[in-house]
Design an enzyme around this catalytic site. Structure first.
Site, PDB file in Angstrom:
ATOM      1  N   LYS A 113       4.325  52.000  57.267  1.00  0.00           N
ATOM      2  CA  LYS A 113       3.632  52.806  56.254  1.00  0.00           C
ATOM      3  C   LYS A 113       4.472  53.977  55.783  1.00  0.00           C
ATOM      4  CE  LYS A 113      -1.361  52.232  56.579  1.00  0.00           C
ATOM      5  NZ  LYS A 113      -2.604  53.015  56.602  1.00  0.00           N
ATOM      6  N   LYS A 196       0.365  39.691  56.149  1.00  0.00           N
ATOM      7  CA  LYS A 196      -1.040  39.856  56.505  1.00  0.00           C
ATOM      8  C   LYS A 196      -1.893  40.056  55.252  1.00  0.00           C
ATOM      9  CE  LYS A 196      -2.351  43.901  57.970  1.00  0.00           C
ATOM     10  NZ  LYS A 196      -2.584  45.165  58.680  1.00  0.00           N
ATOM     11  N   LYS A 199      -5.969  45.054  52.290  1.00  0.00           N
ATOM     12  CA  LYS A 199      -6.622  45.675  51.128  1.00  0.00           C
ATOM     13  C   LYS A 199      -5.631  46.471  50.293  1.00  0.00           C
ATOM     14  CE  LYS A 199      -8.768  48.471  54.650  1.00  0.00           C
ATOM     15  NZ  LYS A 199     -10.022  48.495  55.389  1.00  0.00           N
TER      16      LYS A 199
HETATM   17  P1  TYM Z   1      -8.201  48.553  59.515  1.00  0.00           P
HETATM   18  O1  TYM Z   1      -9.195  49.355  58.747  1.00  0.00           O
HETATM   19  O2  TYM Z   1      -6.855  48.358  58.947  1.00  0.00           O
HETATM   20  O3  TYM Z   1      -8.812  47.132  59.839  1.00  0.00           O
HETATM   21  C1  TYM Z   1     -10.091  46.996  60.438  1.00  0.00           C
HETATM   22  C2  TYM Z   1     -10.122  45.799  61.376  1.00  0.00           C
HETATM   23  O4  TYM Z   1      -9.809  44.602  60.642  1.00  0.00           O
HETATM   24  C3  TYM Z   1      -8.752  43.921  61.280  1.00  0.00           C
HETATM   25  N1  TYM Z   1      -7.932  43.269  60.247  1.00  0.00           N
HETATM   26  C4  TYM Z   1      -7.595  41.983  60.271  1.00  0.00           C
HETATM   27  N2  TYM Z   1      -7.871  40.984  61.142  1.00  0.00           N
HETATM   28  C5  TYM Z   1      -7.374  39.766  60.878  1.00  0.00           C
HETATM   29  N3  TYM Z   1      -6.609  39.492  59.779  1.00  0.00           N
HETATM   30  C6  TYM Z   1      -6.308  40.457  58.883  1.00  0.00           C
HETATM   31  N4  TYM Z   1      -5.578  40.176  57.799  1.00  0.00           N
HETATM   32  C7  TYM Z   1      -6.814  41.767  59.107  1.00  0.00           C
HETATM   33  N5  TYM Z   1      -6.714  42.945  58.429  1.00  0.00           N
HETATM   34  C8  TYM Z   1      -7.399  43.840  59.157  1.00  0.00           C
HETATM   35  C9  TYM Z   1      -7.970  44.995  62.017  1.00  0.00           C
HETATM   36  O5  TYM Z   1      -7.209  44.453  63.062  1.00  0.00           O
HETATM   37  C10 TYM Z   1      -9.081  45.890  62.504  1.00  0.00           C
HETATM   38  O6  TYM Z   1      -9.654  45.382  63.692  1.00  0.00           O
HETATM   39  N6  TYM Z   1      -6.653  51.706  63.098  1.00  0.00           N
HETATM   40  C11 TYM Z   1      -7.743  50.823  62.684  1.00  0.00           C
HETATM   41  C12 TYM Z   1      -9.071  51.524  62.595  1.00  0.00           C
HETATM   42  C13 TYM Z   1      -9.479  52.234  63.819  1.00  0.00           C
HETATM   43  C14 TYM Z   1      -9.899  51.670  65.054  1.00  0.00           C
HETATM   44  C15 TYM Z   1     -10.227  52.751  65.896  1.00  0.00           C
HETATM   45  C16 TYM Z   1     -10.019  50.360  65.499  1.00  0.00           C
HETATM   46  C17 TYM Z   1      -9.555  53.594  63.973  1.00  0.00           C
HETATM   47  N7  TYM Z   1     -10.015  53.903  65.203  1.00  0.00           N
HETATM   48  C18 TYM Z   1     -10.670  52.540  67.218  1.00  0.00           C
HETATM   49  C19 TYM Z   1     -10.466  50.156  66.824  1.00  0.00           C
HETATM   50  C20 TYM Z   1     -10.770  51.228  67.651  1.00  0.00           C
HETATM   51  C21 TYM Z   1      -7.399  50.250  61.314  1.00  0.00           C
HETATM   52  O7  TYM Z   1      -6.667  50.814  60.546  1.00  0.00           O
HETATM   53  O8  TYM Z   1      -8.085  49.111  61.003  1.00  0.00           O
END
Ligand code: TYM
Length: 333
Positions: A113, A196, A199
């Site tokens: 990023k 991947k 969004k």
């Molecule tokens: P984020 O918002 O990027 O994504 C949310 C969840 O969706 C999953 N995900 C995917 N799984 C499969 N294939 C994909 N293409 C895909 N894109 C996204 C992510 O693995 C995630 O589970 N850092 C985290 C948010 C967060 C969090 C936490 C998660 C903040 N605090 C505490 C768990 C525990 C994030 O940016 O997810």
């Protein structure tokens, strides 16, 4: 009872990757009933890159609607917006002082990023995983369902818990287990099977959004990149065919089957047969969620009430854990 926590950023709409990789698993863990489940919109994480304020508020409520429409029951689970539970940020500061610069610098998501322009990235983006550890550990959560891309952050969460326990000579924070399961732990872009689904991809055709209508979903799947060969007879035959494998994985996850069952049905099929079937399946599974999200979004006051109630329940768990943390650290209360 053991506790589950997970979060999603309200930094844009939900994708099929978020749905299959995360939300569906959140619902499974709620339904299993063996854990207390806490799910979170992480608005403080979202602003580590600038968000238009009106969009952030809208995306937060829409994400709440997406959770509920997908089957998260705000009575049985605790559904919260991160900034409404200030204990996350408070513990986050303590963890900023536990985590090491070197650990953060090794995070692949940070490197991706911030890229070559790290000088210009926010300090929050660098510290992001320490706040994530606080999200989880402020509840002493033991299980965290996520997609594959969050694995490294969860290893860091364990490192932070272990270092805190060690530095203060306590056995206070648990070592959290990631739960990365199912056929869709890494849903790939529809335009490039090595990337991947995200969004933030500039191409909308690369992803399915939970707000897409049926025609758009069907069109994106029909136009998804593939190779000219028919599907092989078994899953092993997909090893060198990332786009085709991705569609099979999506099919398995959407239909609650394993990949071998999907191959038993479609092995040898042309994409001219498989893609329309997959499009129908995706529309059948997603359209009711999309419709329910739109319905819920018409009553934003109700969404806000649900989040206020969730915050109250969450704080009842988090406040004593924060208090004890401060006491361990030696902060006068
Ligand atoms: P984020 O918002 O990027 O994504 C949310 C969840 O969706 C999953 N995900 C995917 N799984 C499969 N294939 C994909 N293409 C895909 N894109 C996204 C992510 O693995 C995630 O589970 N850092 C985290 C948010 C967060 C969090 C936490 C998660 C903040 N605090 C505490 C768990 C525990 C994030 O940016 O997810």
């Amino acid at each position: 009872t053991p506790r589950v926590f997970s979060g999603i950023q309200p930094s844009g709409g939900l994708t099929l990757g978020n749905y299959l990789g995360a939300i569906r698993r959140f619902v499974d863990m709620q339904e299993a009933g063996s854990h207390e489940t806490i799910y979170c919109m992480v608005d403080m994480h979202a602003i580590t890159v600038w968000q238009d304020p009106a969009d952030l508020a809208r995306n937060t409520r829409e994400l709440a609607a997406g959770f509920i429409a997908s089957g998260i029951d705000p009575e049985r689970s605790i559904l919260i917006n991160q900034s409404q539970v200030p204990e996350h940020a408070q513990l986050g500061w303590i963890f900023n002082c536990v985590a090491r610069m070197g650990w953060m610098g090794r995070m692949t998501q940070w490197k991706d990023k911030a890229g070559k322009n790290a000088e210009n990235a926010s300090l929050g983006l660098f510290a992001y995983p320490a706040l994530m550890a606080a999200d989880i550990l402020i509840y002493h959560a033991t299980h965290v369902p996520v997609g594959e891309d969050q694995k490294q952050h969860l290893e860091l969460t364990r490192d932070i818990a272990a270092k805190f326990n060690h530095d203060y000579g306590v056995d206070f924070f648990p070592l959290t287990e990631p739960v990365i399961e199912g056929a869709a732990t890494r849903v790939m872009s529809l335009r490039d099977g090595t990337k991947k689904m995200s969004k933030s991809d500039p191409s909308d055709a690369s992803r399915i959004n939970l707000t897409d209508d049926a025609d758009t979903i069907a069109k994106k799947i029909r136009k998804a990149k593939t190779d000219p060969e028919p599907l092989p007879e078994d899953y092993a035959g997909l090893a060198e065919r990332p786009e085709a494998r991705n569609l099979v994985n999506i099919c398995a996850a959407l239909s609650d089957r394993n990949v071998d069952e999907v191959m038993a049905e479609y092995g040898g099929a042309q994409f001219g047969t498989f893609k329309p079937a997959l499009a129908d399946l995706a529309v059948a599974k997603l359209a009711p969620i999309t419709d329910e999200m739109a319905r819920l979004m018409q009553d934003q006051a109700e969404i806000d009430r649900i989040l206020a109630r969730g915050a109250e329940r969450a704080r009842a768990i988090a406040a004593p854990i924060l208090d004890e943390t401060y006491r361990i650290v030696g902060m006068v209360r």
